[in-house]
Design a protein around this motif. Sequence first.
Motif, PDB file in Angstrom:
ATOM      1  N   ARG A 316     -25.921  23.648  19.199  1.00 35.03           N
ATOM      2  CA  ARG A 316     -24.628  23.217  18.697  1.00 35.03           C
ATOM      3  C   ARG A 316     -23.686  24.417  18.652  1.00 35.03           C
ATOM      4  O   ARG A 316     -24.103  25.557  18.814  1.00 35.03           O
ATOM      5  N   THR A 317     -22.413  24.135  18.470  1.00 37.82           N
ATOM      6  CA  THR A 317     -21.433  25.210  18.467  1.00 37.82           C
ATOM      7  C   THR A 317     -21.754  26.230  17.383  1.00 37.82           C
ATOM      8  O   THR A 317     -22.181  25.888  16.287  1.00 37.82           O
ATOM      9  N   PHE A 318     -21.537  27.504  17.710  1.00 39.76           N
ATOM     10  CA  PHE A 318     -21.808  28.560  16.745  1.00 39.76           C
ATOM     11  C   PHE A 318     -20.819  28.489  15.581  1.00 39.76           C
ATOM     12  O   PHE A 318     -21.174  28.781  14.435  1.00 39.76           O
ATOM     13  N   ARG A 319     -19.613  28.115  15.876  1.00 38.75           N
ATOM     14  CA  ARG A 319     -18.605  27.990  14.826  1.00 38.75           C
ATOM     15  C   ARG A 319     -18.619  26.570  14.276  1.00 38.75           C
ATOM     16  O   ARG A 319     -18.745  25.605  15.030  1.00 38.75           O
ATOM     17  N   GLU A 320     -18.451  26.421  12.979  1.00 39.59           N
ATOM     18  CA  GLU A 320     -18.375  25.088  12.382  1.00 39.59           C
ATOM     19  C   GLU A 320     -17.051  24.428  12.770  1.00 39.59           C
ATOM     20  O   GLU A 320     -16.066  25.100  13.100  1.00 39.59           O
ATOM     21  N   ASN A 321     -17.026  23.105  12.734  1.00 43.39           N
ATOM     22  CA  ASN A 321     -15.798  22.375  13.061  1.00 43.39           C
ATOM     23  C   ASN A 321     -15.015  22.043  11.789  1.00 43.39           C
ATOM     24  O   ASN A 321     -15.379  22.475  10.684  1.00 43.39           O
ATOM     25  N   GLY A 322     -13.956  21.269  11.919  1.00 44.20           N
ATOM     26  CA  GLY A 322     -13.113  20.945  10.782  1.00 44.20           C
ATOM     27  C   GLY A 322     -13.703  19.948   9.826  1.00 44.20           C
ATOM     28  O   GLY A 322     -13.128  19.689   8.756  1.00 44.20           O
ATOM     29  N   ASN A 323     -14.853  19.372  10.178  1.00 40.49           N
ATOM     30  CA  ASN A 323     -15.513  18.375   9.321  1.00 40.49           C
ATOM     31  C   ASN A 323     -16.772  18.928   8.664  1.00 40.49           C
ATOM     32  O   ASN A 323     -17.654  18.174   8.272  1.00 40.49           O
ATOM     33  N   GLN A 324     -16.865  20.240   8.562  1.00 40.02           N
ATOM     34  CA  GLN A 324     -18.023  20.905   7.974  1.00 40.02           C
ATOM     35  C   GLN A 324     -19.313  20.536   8.704  1.00 40.02           C
ATOM     36  O   GLN A 324     -20.366  20.370   8.108  1.00 40.02           O
ATOM     37  N   GLY A 325     -19.170  20.402  10.010  1.00 40.65           N
ATOM     38  CA  GLY A 325     -20.318  20.142  10.866  1.00 40.65           C
ATOM     39  C   GLY A 325     -20.258  21.033  12.091  1.00 40.65           C
ATOM     40  O   GLY A 325     -19.538  22.030  12.119  1.00 40.65           O
ATOM     41  N   THR A 326     -21.005  20.671  13.114  1.00 40.34           N
ATOM     42  CA  THR A 326     -21.021  21.415  14.376  1.00 40.34           C
ATOM     43  C   THR A 326     -21.005  20.424  15.527  1.00 40.34           C
ATOM     44  O   THR A 326     -21.466  19.287  15.386  1.00 40.34           O
ATOM     45  N   ASP A 327     -20.489  20.858  16.664  1.00 44.56           N
ATOM     46  CA  ASP A 327     -20.366  19.977  17.818  1.00 44.56           C
ATOM     47  C   ASP A 327     -21.379  20.344  18.900  1.00 44.56           C
ATOM     48  O   ASP A 327     -22.161  21.274  18.742  1.00 44.56           O
ATOM     49  N   HIS A 328     -21.369  19.590  19.978  1.00 44.88           N
ATOM     50  CA  HIS A 328     -22.351  19.792  21.051  1.00 44.88           C
ATOM     51  C   HIS A 328     -22.210  21.179  21.656  1.00 44.88           C
ATOM     52  O   HIS A 328     -21.105  21.617  21.971  1.00 44.88           O
ATOM     53  N   GLY A 329     -23.334  21.845  21.837  1.00 44.71           N
ATOM     54  CA  GLY A 329     -23.324  23.207  22.330  1.00 44.71           C
ATOM     55  C   GLY A 329     -24.119  23.373  23.606  1.00 44.71           C
ATOM     56  O   GLY A 329     -24.128  22.507  24.480  1.00 44.71           O
ATOM     57  N   HIS A 330     -24.846  24.493  23.682  1.00 42.61           N
ATOM     58  CA  HIS A 330     -25.569  24.828  24.917  1.00 42.61           C
ATOM     59  C   HIS A 330     -26.959  25.355  24.577  1.00 42.61           C
ATOM     60  O   HIS A 330     -27.890  24.574  24.405  1.00 42.61           O
ATOM     61  N   GLY A 331     -27.144  26.650  24.440  1.00 41.38           N
ATOM     62  CA  GLY A 331     -28.468  27.185  24.146  1.00 41.38           C
ATOM     63  C   GLY A 331     -28.964  26.796  22.774  1.00 41.38           C
ATOM     64  O   GLY A 331     -28.186  26.547  21.845  1.00 41.38           O
ATOM     65  N   THR A 332     -30.286  26.762  22.624  1.00 38.80           N
ATOM     66  CA  THR A 332     -30.898  26.355  21.357  1.00 38.80           C
ATOM     67  C   THR A 332     -32.104  27.255  21.070  1.00 38.80           C
ATOM     68  O   THR A 332     -32.287  28.290  21.716  1.00 38.80           O
ATOM     69  N   VAL A 333     -32.909  26.869  20.109  1.00 38.18           N
ATOM     70  CA  VAL A 333     -34.134  27.601  19.756  1.00 38.18           C
ATOM     71  C   VAL A 333     -35.319  26.667  19.901  1.00 38.18           C
ATOM     72  O   VAL A 333     -35.323  25.566  19.334  1.00 38.18           O
ATOM     73  N   TYR A 334     -36.318  27.075  20.666  1.00 39.54           N
ATOM     74  CA  TYR A 334     -37.565  26.333  20.774  1.00 39.54           C
ATOM     75  C   TYR A 334     -38.576  26.898  19.783  1.00 39.54           C
ATOM     76  O   TYR A 334     -38.524  28.068  19.422  1.00 39.54           O
ATOM     77  N   TRP A 335     -39.494  26.049  19.359  1.00 44.00           N
ATOM     78  CA  TRP A 335     -40.567  26.456  18.452  1.00 44.00           C
ATOM     79  C   TRP A 335     -41.885  26.246  19.173  1.00 44.00           C
ATOM     80  O   TRP A 335     -42.078  25.252  19.859  1.00 44.00           O
ATOM     81  N   VAL A 336     -42.823  27.141  18.988  1.00 38.34           N
ATOM     82  CA  VAL A 336     -44.174  26.984  19.519  1.00 38.34           C
ATOM     83  C   VAL A 336     -45.149  27.240  18.383  1.00 38.34           C
ATOM     84  O   VAL A 336     -45.125  28.303  17.758  1.00 38.34           O
ATOM     85  N   LEU A 337     -45.994  26.260  18.091  1.00 38.06           N
ATOM     86  CA  LEU A 337     -46.966  26.350  17.011  1.00 38.06           C
ATOM     87  C   LEU A 337     -48.366  26.162  17.570  1.00 38.06           C
ATOM     88  O   LEU A 337     -48.556  25.448  18.554  1.00 38.06           O
ATOM     89  N   GLY A 338     -49.346  26.758  16.923  1.00 38.39           N
ATOM     90  CA  GLY A 338     -50.726  26.542  17.312  1.00 38.39           C
ATOM     91  C   GLY A 338     -51.660  27.532  16.666  1.00 38.39           C
ATOM     92  O   GLY A 338     -51.274  28.673  16.379  1.00 38.39           O
ATOM     93  N   GLY A 339     -52.878  27.094  16.415  1.00 39.59           N
ATOM     94  CA  GLY A 339     -53.860  27.965  15.795  1.00 39.59           C
ATOM     95  C   GLY A 339     -54.399  29.022  16.723  1.00 39.59           C
ATOM     96  O   GLY A 339     -55.054  29.964  16.278  1.00 39.59           O
ATOM     97  N   GLY A 340     -54.116  28.888  18.031  1.00 38.67           N
ATOM     98  CA  GLY A 340     -54.642  29.842  18.993  1.00 38.67           C
ATOM     99  C   GLY A 340     -53.584  30.705  19.645  1.00 38.67           C
ATOM    100  O   GLY A 340     -53.841  31.283  20.709  1.00 38.67           O
ATOM    101  N   LEU A 341     -52.390  30.794  19.029  1.00 41.19           N
ATOM    102  CA  LEU A 341     -51.381  31.669  19.608  1.00 41.19           C
ATOM    103  C   LEU A 341     -51.894  33.105  19.648  1.00 41.19           C
ATOM    104  O   LEU A 341     -52.612  33.544  18.752  1.00 41.19           O
ATOM    105  N   ALA A 342     -51.494  33.829  20.678  1.00 40.55           N
ATOM    106  CA  ALA A 342     -51.918  35.219  20.800  1.00 40.55           C
ATOM    107  C   ALA A 342     -51.386  36.036  19.634  1.00 40.55           C
ATOM    108  O   ALA A 342     -50.284  35.792  19.130  1.00 40.55           O
TER     109      ALA A 342
END
Length: 407
Positions: A316-342
């Motif tokens: 979502r957009t890095f800057r907040e919008n006028g409605n105290q929310g955020t709009d459609h963006g581009h890059g995001t954050v992925y999460w990787v979970l697991g008991g066997g991560l290196a």
Amino acid sequence: MRRRQLLQTLATGALASVAGARAWATPAQGHARLLLVFLRGAYDCASLLVPTAREARDFYAASRPRIAIAAPGEASGALPLDATWGLHPALADSLLPLYERKQLAFIPFAGINDLSRSHFETQDAIELGQAQDARRDYGSGFLNRLAAVLGAGPLAAVSPMAFTDQLPIALRGAAPAANLSLATVGRPSVTAEHGRVIASMYQGTPLAQTVAEGFGVRDEVLRSLEAEMQAASRNAMGTQGFERVARRMARLMRERFDLGFVDVGGWDTHVGQGGATGPLATRLAELGRGLAGFAEEMGDTAWRDTVVVVVSEFGRTFRENGNQGTDHGHGTVYWVLGGGLAAQAGGRVLGEQVALSPQALFQNRDYPVLNEYRAVLGGLFARLYGLSPAQVGRVFAGVRPLDLGLM
């Protein structure tokens, strides 16, 4: 009518199965399990993974005067992860312990190079996993292609399952796959009586065995959940919503399925998103409890062989919008979970990164995509399953895998 279309039609909302006996084998001990969690609606990754380095922090606070998460050490502040990043405080009791045990890693500046900023266009593109400049083939999702690659090799007992009311695009294709919505389990759209009537219609035809297999698998899964459902009716589990579904998924993946998909909606926060508290914080807390519950329910042995990947169509957009929310963006954050991560990957923020500043933003508004999702997932699959470059190429054509050393 193709047999896959037939079974998806007669069991929509309950279970669609095109599997033969081999596809439903129990995962062997030490056999890798993968669950993909798709956050539909594009969650605000800058509230989940909070920039804490001084200059980036100042830019963040100025860009989000009403919804920014406070700095670590301040009231309701971010939970420090390293010198650069903090975690949303709503995840203190769920995801932070997994991070500290090196069973969770984050990959910021991740995503797809699609620039439509359309939920549907981008969700489809990610699930298909095909080259951006190629003509889309909606009959070939990337998880199905992964299942086909695994099924052709030594892991021939791969068992894909979507925990959704319809088979998602990601699992469409030639490899056997099934779907079952655990959120509404116990209320199938095709009842047992309807199933018997439908099955009788195909007696004596080439489709008779396929129809029987589909309903048989559905009934077996429902029976396996009956005890848990009875306990839940007496509030024995003590939680609601996604955690209950996640624990159900864990039991099924521990015992029967080794390639899973689930989607979670409600992340399109244009208005009144909130900061440390509010609608987004509530959703993150529920999701965090669900993922922590999934890990706990898997048990130590199965969890060591399990990887959970959390993705969203875009940020979502890095800057907040006028409605105290955020709009459609581009890059995001992925999460990787697991008991066997290196050991060198768990408890870290991985991948190519850039110091946050106005100049670093994509089109002066969004996180850039520095870690392309097919490359990230291709590198993970190579590690998790020992795939060769040629095998990764059959899942993601033309992609050079990005090896982040996750496994």
